[in-house]
Every structure is written in structure tokens, then in C-alpha cells.
Design an enzyme around this catalytic site. Structure first.
Site, PDB file in Angstrom:
ATOM      1  CB  CYS A   2      63.187  46.151  41.345  1.00  0.00           C
ATOM      2  SG  CYS A   2      62.585  45.620  42.360  1.00  0.00           S
ATOM      3  NE  ARG A  27      65.358  43.474  35.491  1.00  0.00           N
ATOM      4  CZ  ARG A  27      66.664  43.398  35.755  1.00  0.00           C
ATOM      5  NH1 ARG A  27      67.122  42.263  34.657  1.00  0.00           N
ATOM      6  NH2 ARG A  27      67.471  42.668  36.807  1.00  0.00           N
ATOM      7  CD1 TRP A  77      59.643  40.042  41.752  1.00  0.00           C
ATOM      8  CD2 TRP A  77      58.290  40.596  39.505  1.00  0.00           C
ATOM      9  NE1 TRP A  77      58.693  39.666  41.373  1.00  0.00           N
ATOM     10  CE2 TRP A  77      57.930  39.588  40.126  1.00  0.00           C
ATOM     11  CE3 TRP A  77      58.035  40.991  38.065  1.00  0.00           C
ATOM     12  CZ2 TRP A  77      57.602  38.183  39.293  1.00  0.00           C
ATOM     13  CZ3 TRP A  77      57.521  39.648  37.950  1.00  0.00           C
ATOM     14  CH2 TRP A  77      56.949  38.411  38.425  1.00  0.00           C
ATOM     15  CG  ASN A 103      66.729  44.354  40.747  1.00  0.00           C
ATOM     16  OD1 ASN A 103      66.323  43.765  41.491  1.00  0.00           O
ATOM     17  ND2 ASN A 103      67.379  43.543  40.227  1.00  0.00           N
ATOM     18  N   GLY A 104      66.842  44.339  44.436  1.00  0.00           N
ATOM     19  CA  GLY A 104      67.623  43.249  45.884  1.00  0.00           C
ATOM     20  C   GLY A 104      67.244  42.689  46.883  1.00  0.00           C
ATOM     21  CD  GLU A 486      58.736  20.362  35.520  1.00  0.00           C
ATOM     22  OE1 GLU A 486      57.612  19.994  35.948  1.00  0.00           O
ATOM     23  OE2 GLU A 486      59.249  21.517  35.465  1.00  0.00           O
ATOM     24  CE  LYS A 490      59.016  22.406  32.127  1.00  0.00           C
ATOM     25  NZ  LYS A 490      58.441  22.410  32.950  1.00  0.00           N
ATOM     26  CD  GLU A 493      55.837  22.515  29.523  1.00  0.00           C
ATOM     27  OE1 GLU A 493      55.049  23.271  28.688  1.00  0.00           O
ATOM     28  OE2 GLU A 493      56.655  22.789  30.566  1.00  0.00           O
ATOM     29  CG  HIS A 509      53.060  -3.222  38.826  1.00  0.00           C
ATOM     30  ND1 HIS A 509      51.884  -4.244  39.419  1.00  0.00           N
ATOM     31  CD2 HIS A 509      54.140  -2.692  39.352  1.00  0.00           C
ATOM     32  CE1 HIS A 509      53.426  -4.475  40.279  1.00  0.00           C
ATOM     33  NE2 HIS A 509      53.648  -3.947  40.700  1.00  0.00           N
ATOM     34  CE  LYS A 608      55.373  31.274  32.717  1.00  0.00           C
ATOM     35  NZ  LYS A 608      56.840  30.343  32.896  1.00  0.00           N
TER      36      LYS A 608
HETATM   37  C1  AGP Z   1      55.347  24.304  32.631  1.00  0.00           C
HETATM   38  O1  AGP Z   1      55.884  24.038  32.209  1.00  0.00           O
HETATM   39  C2  AGP Z   1      53.859  24.216  32.221  1.00  0.00           C
HETATM   40  N1  AGP Z   1      53.955  25.815  31.577  1.00  0.00           N
HETATM   41  C3  AGP Z   1      52.679  24.314  33.205  1.00  0.00           C
HETATM   42  O2  AGP Z   1      52.679  23.636  33.164  1.00  0.00           O
HETATM   43  C4  AGP Z   1      52.470  25.107  34.284  1.00  0.00           C
HETATM   44  O3  AGP Z   1      53.338  24.807  35.138  1.00  0.00           O
HETATM   45  C5  AGP Z   1      51.391  25.595  34.463  1.00  0.00           C
HETATM   46  O4  AGP Z   1      50.074  25.411  33.200  1.00  0.00           O
HETATM   47  C6  AGP Z   1      50.739  25.795  36.271  1.00  0.00           C
HETATM   48  O5  AGP Z   1      50.903  26.848  35.976  1.00  0.00           O
HETATM   49  P1  AGP Z   1      50.831  28.039  36.795  1.00  0.00           P
HETATM   50  O6  AGP Z   1      52.580  27.913  38.036  1.00  0.00           O
HETATM   51  O7  AGP Z   1      51.228  29.509  37.175  1.00  0.00           O
HETATM   52  O8  AGP Z   1      49.498  27.984  38.252  1.00  0.00           O
END
Ligand code: AGP
Length: 613
Positions: A2, A27, A77, A103-104, A486, A490, A493, A509, A608
Site C-alpha cells: 500500500c 504502487r 493493495w 502498509n504491511g 526462466e 529473461k 525478452e 539428444h 505486461k
Molecule cells: C515474463 O517475464 C513475461 N512477462 C510473461 O511470460 C508472463 O510471465 C506471462 O505472460 C504470464 O503472465 P501472468 O503471470 O500475469 O499470467
């Protein structure tokens, strides 16, 4: 996460509060509120209109008294209690004179609420924060001045807080305090300010001070006085702030991604906070299915996308190992269209930071249509995924602004491993003392992440050597495999370079044919059980000319002989390693992207939250 703000001694109290709340909007929040205090009277307005809450509050405040010289404001939040106006801050005590914003997370709010209710206090919200208003009310009733009343109230409280309290019977005073949640104090001639962070008061205050854990500050028009929880005077450290507003919103970081990477220790800490009842049982945030149904689960399917899918893949190992349940992980966009088999006793877990990813939502809807019960792991309270699920475990990573997901990943792994332990607890597949040991280990992860973060310069040094590379493989075994996936995501992207995550045992393989001088192989080598095997995979790629970057534990004495670069991390139990090992991989991708001049917060082509199929 928050946002709080307060001002005392101002002739522009309302404008200051509304402007500050607007500044805190990054935030994230789902509700907002303000309390203005004058001799003997507290005026309050609260709204719950999602991201329009501050705008709605501005309308509500058109009827506010304009001459009140002090007040507090809050953007919420939600972590405890739905995001409705009744749960929005500020909260008042029974008398209506004491107003608090927080906040917490107050860990022991349930027992405090029980005690205070037993003494006749009437609660109007389901939040943890409201208990502080009634604690202060009691102590003020014993004649303590506001500073001491708040100090003694906080001696009763366990958990995290950045809090501000006012009392109309002691006007022109705000008492603020912090433990873990951020809090700054500001001053200008004749006015004092407090806020969760600098942006909210950047244009008003002329001097800024950091408040440390368990410090309590009494603010008045003349300035402030600070004490520790025992009442001994303390000096606040003055901050040198020469930021512009945009930098301030990033907390002084160059971008949201580096800020969010740095917030990972707290993201895990907050996600794990207050998760056990006194009888030792692990609790969810919202549970609309019975323990019996959870106990009778026969099979688990996890559905998610992107980073969340990688967190789900880590969970597969934990649930199978601890709860002895068969687990399948599916890409959400595939699950829905493969005519999935859903037998009685199937539990589907939807993992999503936003809780709005349409592929994941459609997958869980399909599962429910076929009779499955659904648990949501979401970072946004009351998100679509959370609302439709039968049970919810919220990650408490706070708003994640950067498109590349970082702190959500570690928080998701923590929440999923908590879920795995709950299933083990219900099924009796782990002894209580083993569950206690594992929970203790889970709680130590925050510190290990912080240690890894402290080595960011080592990672930047390696990245500087790799700026000409354009082809990456990320390798791992066991839980190191989803970690590698993962890490590769990173890098892809953020740098727009080709990178693949692979199970290290799978290289021979086929993909080994791609290995040649110039290819960078990043190997996650931290799992003690798989260490021998992964070292031989590293030898395979080295023999074919690859440059090897190894993520290795501090106590690994063999890795220096086989890798070109070593990124060290603290050793931990293998199931917790992904939350720690991912840190150097995030930092590597970040450093390379910055070196290549990429926009790390908004990579090309990406959004996002993907709300289209
Ligand atoms: C991850 O860095 C990406 N932004 C993307 O793969 C993301 O994880 C994916 O779109 C899932 O989003 P979500 O966790 O909001 O469902």
C-alpha cells in the site's frame, strides 16, 4: 504493497494528500482514503474504485473541510479483506477520533482482534490494520499521549508496518512508525510530512529523512521527534534527494526492473508471512473448498504461461516430493484445446501474476467445466483468476511494473511450495517436524536472495565480457531445469537474443550439434544430487568450444576448473534453490540488455498482461 502519506501544519492539506496519493499510484491499489483532523473532529472519505480510486476520492473530498491543517491518506493493495470501501484505510477507533493508515501485514491481528472484541471494541472492517486503531484508543484512554500510545500499541504487534496515527483530541500531531515496510519523513518550514516513499512528497518537503525499523516519529508543524520502541531518543538519517519525479517513483533505481529485482527478498518474506494458525496448520488467503476435498486430491495439474509456467514447473517437483501426488504442468494455451482428462479428485492450480492472463483463465474455466477444483496463485487480489477459483493463495510481491517478471517468480515459487507443504500436511506424507524444518528453510530464502543480490557487480562484470555473444543455452537438471527455462526467457525478452532453456541431460539428444565456439552455455549447477551429472554436461559443451557461465554454490570447489565464469550463490536445500539461483540469471539478462541499449522495462512486442488469446 500500500501507499501512505501524511502532512501536519499545512494550509494545503487536502491538495497535498490527493497529490501524494496520485504519486503513489504506481504502487498499485484497489481503494483509497483520507482523514483530515482538526481540534476534536476527524473527517474521513474512502473509495474502492480500483485504479480510479484516487480520482473518485477527489470527488468525495469536494465536501471536505478546507481549513484542516493535518491529515493522512492511503492507497490500499489488499492483502486481508476484499478491496471494498469498508476495508479501505484510514480506519477509526470506536470513538471516531483516532485514525490510522497502515502498509504491511500484522501477523497476530486475529488474536489482537479477539482480545479487543472481548473488551467491547467494535470492528467495522475485516482488515488486520484496524486492530491498531483500537489498541491506540485503549492506551489513549489510560492517559498516554499519542506518541506513547502508538509506541506501546506497536509493542503488542508482530509483523510488518509503516503506520501513521492521528487523534482529534491531540490535533496537529501525527505519529508514524515502521518495521520492514518503507517510510520516509519530510520537512519544510512550518510543515512536516510522512510517506511510503519520496515521490509522494517530493514537491513539498525540502528535507527528507529515513525511518529505520522500530523507530517511532512524532510529527508537528514545528518538526519531528523520533524515539525507539522503548522510548529512547533516536536521530533520523537525512537523505540526499536530488531525484526528479520519475527517478523517485523507481525508488532511486534506474528502472522498475532493477527495483523489482531488489524487492525479491521482501516479496518472498511477505508471501510467507502469517501463513500458520496456532495449531501449526498452514492457511490460504481464501479457501472455498474443504480440507477433506484437498486431502482427497488424487492428481494435480498446474496451468500457467511464461514465467508463471516456470514457477509451476518448480512446484511439480515439490508437490511430488512432499505430498506424493502425481503432478502435470501444462502450458495454459495448450491445456484448453487438448480435450484434457479430468477425473474425480483432480486439483487444477492456475498460476498467474496478473490473474488476468486469458490463456490461464480459459484453462482453469475448462478444468472447472470438467469437474476439477481450482486453486489460484495470483499477485492481484480479487483478480479474475482469484475470483473464479475455489481457493486462493496470494503472492504478496507488490505491484510488478516491469514487463519482465522477476519478483513475481520467486513469490510464486514460495507460495506454491507452501501449497505443497499444506497438501503434505493434510495427506500426512510428511511428519510435522519435517514440515517445520522445511518451513524454516523456506523462511531463510529471503536472506539468501539478499546475499545473491549483493553480488550484482560480479554478474555485471561477466555480462560485460559477453556483449558480443548472440547465442545462449541455459542448462539445468531437476529444479535447475525450470530455473534454466526462466533464465533463458529473461534473456530472450530483454536482449532480443536467441536463448534456449534445456534439460542438461537432453543436450546429447540433438542440441549438442549447435554447440560451437562463441555459443554461451549458462549452467545451473547448484543441486548437490545432480552435481556430478551437470559437471559432465559442462565438460561436453566445453569440449566443443562453448563458453560456460556456471551458477554455483559458494562451497563448490570443482566448478572453477570447468567453467569460464562462475556466479556464486549461497547453498540451500535443492527445492528452494530456484528462488536464489534465478537472481544471477535475472541480473545477467538485465546487465546484457542495458549493455545492448534495450528498454528493460518495456521490451519490444511484449505486454505486461496478455489478455488476448
Ligand atoms: C515474463 O517475464 C513475461 N512477462 C510473461 O511470460 C508472463 O510471465 C506471462 O505472460 C504470464 O503472465 P501472468 O503471470 O500475469 O499470467
Amino acid at each position: 504493497m500500500c501507499g501512505i502519506i501524511g502532512v501536519v501544519g499545512s494550509t494545503e492539506t487536502l491538495a497535498t494528500l490527493l497529490e501524494g496519493l496520485q504519486r503513489l499510484e504506481y504502487r498499485g491499489y484497489d481503494s483509497a482514503g483520507i482523514a483530515l483532523v482538526h481540534a476534536g473532529h476527524t473527517w474521513r472519505a474512502r473509495t474502492a474504485a480500483g485504479t480510479e480510486s484516487v480520482a473518485a476520492l477527489r470527488v468525495e473530498c469536494e465536501g471536505a473541510p478546507q481549513d484542516y491543517r493535518s491529515g493522512i491518506g492511503h492507497t490500499r493493495w489488499a492483502t486481508h479483506g476484499a478491496p471494498e470501501a469498508v476495508n479501505a484505510h484510514p480506519h477509526l477507533d470506536c470513538s471516531g477520533h483516532v485514525a490510522i493508515i497502515h502498509n504491511g501485514i500484522i501477523e497476530n491481528h486475529s488474536e489482537l482482534r479477539e482480545i479487543l472484541t472481548g473488551r467491547g471494541h467494535v470492528f467495522t472492517s475485516v482488515t488486520d490494520s484496524e486492530v491498531v486503531a483500537h489498541l491506540v484508543e485503549e492506551l489513549r484512554g489510560r492517559g498516554l499521549e499519542l506518541l506513547d500510545a502508538v509506541r506501546h500499541a506497536l509493542l503488542e504487534v508482530r509483523g510488518a508496518f509503516a503506520i501513521a496515527v492521528m487523534d482529534a483530541t491531540e490535533p496537529d500531531v501525527i505519529v508514524a512508525a515502521r518495521r520492514i515496510s518503507p517510510l520516509v519523513v519530510g520537512t519544510a518550514p512550518g510543515v512536516s510530512y510522512l510517506a511510503s516513499d519520496v515521490p509522494a512528497i517530493l514537491d513539498r518537503a525540502t528535507a527528507f529523512y529515513a525511518v529505520n525499523d522500530d523507530e517511532v516519529v512524532r510529527l508537528g508543524p514545528e518538526g519531528f521527534r523520533a524515539v525507539d520502541l522503548e522510548g529512547a531518543p533516536v536521530r533520523l538519517r537525512q537523505l540526499q534527494i536530488d531525484w526528479d519525479l520519475e527517478t523517485a517513483e523507481k525508488g532511486g533505481y534506474d528502472d522498475f526492473m532493477s527495483k523489482e529485482i531488489a524487492e525479491q527478498p521482501h516479496a518472498v518474506y511477505a508471501t510467507l508471512l502469517d501463513r500458520r494458525r496456532r495449531d501449526g496448520s498452514i492457511v490460504f488467503d481464501e479457501l472455498r473448498i474443504s480440507d477433506e476435498e484437498l486431502r482427497d486430491v488424487k492428481r494435480v495439474v498446474l496451468v500457467a504461461c511464461g514465467t508463471s509456467n516456470h514457477a509451476a514447473q518448480v512446484a511439480k517437483y515439490a508437490i511430488e516430493r512432499w505430498a506424493r501426488l502425481s503432478v502435470e504442468v501444462d502450458i495454459a494455451s495448450e491445456y484448453r484445446y487438448r480435450d484434457p482428462i479430468v477425473e474425480i479428485g483432480t486439483l487444477v492450480i492456475g498460476v498467474s501474476q496478473s490473474g488476468e492472463t486469458i490463456d490461464t483463465i480459459q484453462a482453469t474455466r475448462e478444468a472447472q467445466r470438467r469437474g476439477a477444483r481450482v486453486v489460484a496463485i495470483s499477485n492481484i487480489v480479487d483478480s479474475s483468476l482469484a475470483r473464479e477459483a475455489d481457493a486462493v493463495l496470494y503472492t504478496r510481491a507488490g505491484l510488478e511494473v516491469s514487463v519482465a517478471s522477476t519478483k513475481a517468480f520467486v513469490a510464486q515459487v514460495a507460495a506454491l511450495e507452501l501449497l505443497a507443504l499444506r497438501l503434505a500436511q493434510l495427506r500426512g506424507t510428511l511428519a510435522p517436524e519435517e514440515i517445520d524444518r522445511l518451513l524454516e528453510g523456506l523462511h531463510s530464502v529471503s536472506g539468501h536472495i539478499a546475499t545473491s543480490l549483493g553480488r550484482r557487480d560480479d554478474v555485471a562484470g561477466v555480462a560485460a565480457q559477453l556483449l558480443d555473444a548472440h547465442d545462449y543455452f541455459f542448462l539445468g537438471r531437476h529444479v535447475g531445469y525450470p530455473t534454466a527455462l526462466e533464465g533463458a526467457l529473461k534473456l530472450k525478452e530483454l536482449t532480443y537474443l536467441h536463448a534456449e532453456g534445456y534439460a542438461a541431460g537432453e543436450l546429447k539428444h540433438g542440441p549438442l550439434a549447435l554447440i560451437e565456439p562463441g555459443v554461451i552455455v549458462v549452467a545451473v549447477t547448484t543441486d548437490p544430487v545432480m552435481h556430478e551429472k551437470i559437471l559432465s554436461n559442462v565438460a561436453e559443451v566445453k569440449a566443443r568450444g562453448a563458453t560456460v557461465v556456471a551458477v554455483a554454490t559458494d562451497d563448490d570447489e570443482r566448478i572453477d576448473a570447468v567453467a569460464d565464469y562462475v556466479l556464486r550463490v549461497p547453498a540451500t536445500q535443492s527445492m528452494f534453490a530456484p528462488m536464489i539461483d534465478i537472481v544471477p540469471l535475472q541480473l545477467l539478462a538485465y546487465s546484457l540488455a542495458r549493455g545492448l541499449g534495450r528498454n528493460v522495462d518495456r521490451p519490444r512486442n511484449l505486454a505486461k498482461t496478455v489478455t488476448v488469446e
